[in-house]
Design an enzyme around this catalytic site. Structure first.
Site, PDB file in Angstrom:
ATOM      1  N   TYR A  56      19.191  14.500 -19.825  1.00 25.68           N
ATOM      2  CA  TYR A  56      20.243  14.887 -20.778  1.00 25.68           C
ATOM      3  C   TYR A  56      20.258  13.923 -21.966  1.00 25.68           C
ATOM      4  CZ  TYR A  56      24.812  15.982 -22.763  1.00 25.68           C
ATOM      5  OH  TYR A  56      25.825  16.334 -23.623  1.00 25.68           O
ATOM      6  N   SER A 114      25.173  13.929 -28.973  1.00 24.78           N
ATOM      7  CA  SER A 114      26.084  13.242 -28.047  1.00 24.78           C
ATOM      8  C   SER A 114      26.003  11.747 -28.336  1.00 24.78           C
ATOM      9  CB  SER A 114      25.626  13.509 -26.612  1.00 24.78           C
ATOM     10  OG  SER A 114      26.279  12.631 -25.708  1.00 24.78           O
TER      11      SER A 114
HETATM   12  N1  LIG Z   1      32.104  17.339 -23.186  1.00 21.46           N
HETATM   13  C1  LIG Z   1      31.440  16.245 -23.474  1.00 21.46           C
HETATM   14  O1  LIG Z   1      31.774  15.151 -22.978  1.00 21.46           O
HETATM   15  C2  LIG Z   1      30.262  16.303 -24.409  1.00 21.46           C
HETATM   16  C3  LIG Z   1      29.799  15.090 -24.942  1.00 21.46           C
HETATM   17  C4  LIG Z   1      28.702  15.126 -25.805  1.00 21.46           C
HETATM   18  C5  LIG Z   1      28.099  16.323 -26.118  1.00 21.46           C
HETATM   19  N2  LIG Z   1      28.578  17.483 -25.579  1.00 21.46           N
HETATM   20  C6  LIG Z   1      27.883  18.730 -25.916  1.00 21.46           C
HETATM   21  O2  LIG Z   1      28.806  19.681 -26.377  1.00 21.46           O
HETATM   22  C7  LIG Z   1      28.301  20.988 -26.128  1.00 21.46           C
HETATM   23  C8  LIG Z   1      29.391  21.838 -25.490  1.00 21.46           C
HETATM   24  O3  LIG Z   1      29.673  21.324 -24.204  1.00 21.46           O
HETATM   25  P1  LIG Z   1      31.130  21.360 -23.549  1.00 21.46           P
HETATM   26  O4  LIG Z   1      31.466  19.971 -23.188  1.00 21.46           O
HETATM   27  O5  LIG Z   1      32.037  22.145 -24.389  1.00 21.46           O
HETATM   28  O6  LIG Z   1      30.801  22.087 -22.164  1.00 21.46           O
HETATM   29  P2  LIG Z   1      31.195  23.510 -21.565  1.00 21.46           P
HETATM   30  O7  LIG Z   1      32.662  23.721 -21.544  1.00 21.46           O
HETATM   31  O8  LIG Z   1      30.435  23.608 -20.294  1.00 21.46           O
HETATM   32  O9  LIG Z   1      30.605  24.533 -22.634  1.00 21.46           O
HETATM   33  C9  LIG Z   1      29.235  24.806 -22.691  1.00 21.46           C
HETATM   34  C10 LIG Z   1      29.056  26.123 -23.426  1.00 21.46           C
HETATM   35  O10 LIG Z   1      27.652  26.358 -23.542  1.00 21.46           O
HETATM   36  C11 LIG Z   1      27.378  27.680 -23.101  1.00 21.46           C
HETATM   37  N3  LIG Z   1      26.028  27.733 -22.560  1.00 21.46           N
HETATM   38  C12 LIG Z   1      25.453  26.928 -21.643  1.00 21.46           C
HETATM   39  N4  LIG Z   1      24.183  27.329 -21.411  1.00 21.46           N
HETATM   40  C13 LIG Z   1      23.972  28.393 -22.228  1.00 21.46           C
HETATM   41  C14 LIG Z   1      22.867  29.247 -22.468  1.00 21.46           C
HETATM   42  N5  LIG Z   1      21.704  29.110 -21.805  1.00 21.46           N
HETATM   43  N6  LIG Z   1      22.997  30.233 -23.373  1.00 21.46           N
HETATM   44  C15 LIG Z   1      24.157  30.395 -24.049  1.00 21.46           C
HETATM   45  N7  LIG Z   1      25.243  29.633 -23.856  1.00 21.46           N
HETATM   46  C16 LIG Z   1      25.137  28.648 -22.963  1.00 21.46           C
HETATM   47  C17 LIG Z   1      28.456  27.994 -22.062  1.00 21.46           C
HETATM   48  O11 LIG Z   1      28.686  29.397 -22.010  1.00 21.46           O
HETATM   49  P3  LIG Z   1      28.198  30.390 -20.844  1.00 21.46           P
HETATM   50  O12 LIG Z   1      28.300  29.645 -19.546  1.00 21.46           O
HETATM   51  O13 LIG Z   1      29.139  31.541 -20.975  1.00 21.46           O
HETATM   52  O14 LIG Z   1      26.794  30.744 -21.208  1.00 21.46           O
HETATM   53  C18 LIG Z   1      29.665  27.309 -22.680  1.00 21.46           C
HETATM   54  O15 LIG Z   1      30.293  28.164 -23.622  1.00 21.46           O
HETATM   55  C19 LIG Z   1      27.050  20.802 -25.261  1.00 21.46           C
HETATM   56  O16 LIG Z   1      25.904  20.888 -26.085  1.00 21.46           O
HETATM   57  C20 LIG Z   1      27.216  19.394 -24.722  1.00 21.46           C
HETATM   58  O17 LIG Z   1      25.991  18.805 -24.394  1.00 21.46           O
HETATM   59  C21 LIG Z   1      29.648  17.495 -24.750  1.00 21.46           C
END
Ligand SMILES: NC(=O)c1ccc[n+]([C@@H]2O[C@H](COP(=O)([O-])OP(=O)(O)OC[C@H]3O[C@@H](n4cnc5c(N)ncnc54)[C@H](OP(=O)(O)O)[C@@H]3O)[C@@H](O)[C@H]2O)c1
Length: 249
Positions: free
Chosen positions: A152, A139
């Site tokens: 985080y 991130s």
């Molecule tokens: N969006 C942002 O602004 C942002 C910025 C920087 C980094 N990121 C990173 O990008 C990644 C994806 O996040 P996102 O923004 O796309 O959020 P999101 O829509 O909440 O997606 C998160 C995904 O992770 C899965 N997940 C969470 N805990 C899990 C577990 N214990 N086992 C297996 N799957 C799990 C969820 O699936 P289930 O609930 O079905 O398990 C979901 O598919 C994360 O690592 C986040 O930290 C996001």
């Protein structure tokens, strides 16, 4: 170059960035296996988009090993792992009623131990393939802290340095190590984030990621334009100003 004819596993693709990349990778001619805890969402995405699916909870060591065994048996050509699964929650150390330690332990388990379990479980498979990719997901907050989310930020800083380190160990193997460094993107990572003003549109982000990745599949980091403000704050001598700007609201 197009990333095609690969077999890709994305644990954390039931929503958000993982799903957006899964759709694009599938359209580009790859076999894509999506994973997550919500089995009903996995079933619905399999029906609507033709994904293969694997139920996985990366916070549970036994679940990761079971998913690995299933994947290697069903998809022996697996050669790309994108360790996407992650969670984020605000913490308030000054509020005795807040669940700071509980949140912190959950985030360490999912955001740090989860990717470690995935790397440990899947590296032998990846290394057995002639041309494999291991992608981690950090991130912009690995580089500039957001006051609301200390743990985080720390988990993502860990991912950044861990990724740099394993890239050194795996040099000379068939495994390319790539770090995806997203900025703030409109997903459901935190409540209300999918429509939050100023956050990058999810489809625009995923399109830019695919273009960058295809342009240079061996680039150490995938950096969309929007994240460079955070990624290079310290090396460009504007760390304090960037911390202040990020935390102004
Ligand atoms: N969006 C942002 O602004 C942002 C910025 C920087 C980094 N990121 C990173 O990008 C990644 C994806 O996040 P996102 O923004 O796309 O959020 P999101 O829509 O909440 O997606 C998160 C995904 O992770 C899965 N997940 C969470 N805990 C899990 C577990 N214990 N086992 C297996 N799957 C799990 C969820 O699936 P289930 O609930 O079905 O398990 C979901 O598919 C994360 O690592 C986040 O930290 C996001």
């Amino acid at each position: 170059m197009t990333i095609t004819a690969k077999t890709v596993f994305i644990p954390g693709a039931t929503s958000g960035i993982g799903l957006a990349l899964a759709l694009r990778l599938k359209d580009a001619g790859n076999t894509v296996v999506i994973g997550g805890r919500r089995t009903e969402v996995l079933a619905s995405l399999a029906a609507s988009h033709g994904f293969a699916t694997v139920a996985i909870d990366t916070a549970d060591p036994a679940s990761v090993l079971a998913a690995r065994d299933q994947l290697v048996a069903e998809h022996p050509s697996l050669d790309v792992l994108i360790a996407m699964a992650g969670i984020m929650a605000p913490e308030n150390l000054l509020d005795p009623a807040s669940a700071f330690l509980e949140i912190a332990e959950r985030e360490v388990n999912t955001n740090i131990l989860g990717p470690l379990r995935l790397v440990s479980a899947f590296l032998p498979q990846l290394a057995s393939r002639p041309d494999a990719t291991l992608m981690t997901v950090s991130s912009g907050l690995a580089h500039v802290p957001l006051a609301f989310t200390p743990t985080y930020n720390g988990t993502k800083a860990f991912i950044h340095r861990f990724t740099e380190s394993i890239r050194l160990q795996l040099a000379g193997t068939s495994v390319t190590v790539v770090e995806l460094v997203p900025p703030a993107v409109q997903t459901e990572l935190t409540p209300g984030q999918s429509t939050r003003e100023g956050y990058l549109d999810l489809d625009a982000f995923a399109d830019e990621v695919m273009a960058l990745w295809e342009a240079d599949p061996a680039a150490p980091e995938i950096l969309v334009e929007r994240v460079k403000f955070l990624r290079f704050a310290e090396v460009e001598g504007r760390f304090d100003a960037t911390v202040a700007a990020l935390n102004a609201h």
